[in-house]
Motif scaffolding. Structure first.
Motif, short mmCIF file in Angstrom:
data_model
loop_
_atom_site.label_atom_id
_atom_site.label_comp_id
_atom_site.label_asym_id
_atom_site.label_seq_id
_atom_site.Cartn_x
_atom_site.Cartn_y
_atom_site.Cartn_z
N ARG A 78 -0.97 12.65 2.89
CA ARG A 78 -0.83 12.42 4.32
C ARG A 78 -0.85 10.92 4.63
O ARG A 78 -0.09 10.44 5.47
N ARG A 79 -1.72 10.18 3.93
CA ARG A 79 -1.79 8.73 4.12
C ARG A 79 -0.49 8.06 3.71
O ARG A 79 -0.03 7.14 4.37
N ALA A 80 0.07 8.50 2.62
CA ALA A 80 1.34 7.93 2.15
C ALA A 80 2.45 8.18 3.17
O ALA A 80 3.26 7.30 3.44
N LEU A 110 2.07 8.71 6.44
CA LEU A 110 1.78 7.88 7.60
C LEU A 110 2.12 6.41 7.33
O LEU A 110 2.65 5.72 8.19
N GLY A 111 1.82 5.96 6.13
CA GLY A 111 2.14 4.59 5.74
C GLY A 111 3.65 4.35 5.75
O GLY A 111 4.13 3.33 6.22
#
Length: 162
Positions: free
Chosen positions: A2-4, A6-7
């Motif tokens: 999810r972070r990737a 969003l990034g």
């Protein structure tokens, strides 16, 4: 994961914001140079969708009497019929930006550019010149965008290949 995602989304958004800011800060001279380069790139990619994007609907070539629709038909013919043995569009064009002369009257929304344009016989870097022409193009700012409204061409060498 999810972070990737969003990034990646943040990077794409930042890229679009940066492009918008960069375009807003360009001078009219820079905008016209970018417009000319985009037309060269579209021609070299044989992109009918992008070709003539910078030409106004009422464009007129004073040298040969071409209007925008006639120019579009000529490009369509060339893109479809001027192919090499690999099926690629065989020609390449280039503008000598070092020789570009640009007169911009931003307050009037008018500009004139004079530049040499070379059409090469093939896409090879050492290709023979088919046509070398001096172009004088007249621009008008319409709805905040520069458009080519008229042009004149003087052949210096060779001839138009189609």
């Amino acid at each position: 994961m999810r972070r990737a995602l969003l990034g990646a989304f943040a990077l794409v958004a930042l890229w679009f914001v940066w492009g918008t800011i960069r375009d807003a800060l360009r001078t009219d001279d820079e905008r016209i140079v970018v417009l000319l380069q985009a037309e060269v790139d579209a021609f070299n990619e044989a992109s009918l969708v992008s070709s003539l994007r910078s030409f106004s609907d009422d464009y007129r070539d004073d040298s040969g009497g071409f209007d925008r629709s006639m120019l579009l038909r000529a490009l369509l013919y060339a893109y479809q019929n001027r192919r090499d043995t690999d099926g690629q569009f065989r020609h390449r064009c280039a503008i000598d930006f070092d020789a570009l002369e640009l007169d911009v009257a931003s307050e009037d929304g008018k500009a004139e550019a004079r530049f040499p344009l070379t059409l090469y016989a093939t896409r090879d870097i050492d290709a023979a010149v088919d046509w070398m022409v001096d172009v004088t193009a007249t621009f008008e700012a319409r709805d905040g965008t520069w458009r080519i409204v008229r042009s004149r061409h003087q052949t210096k060498r060779g001839k138009r290949p189609w």
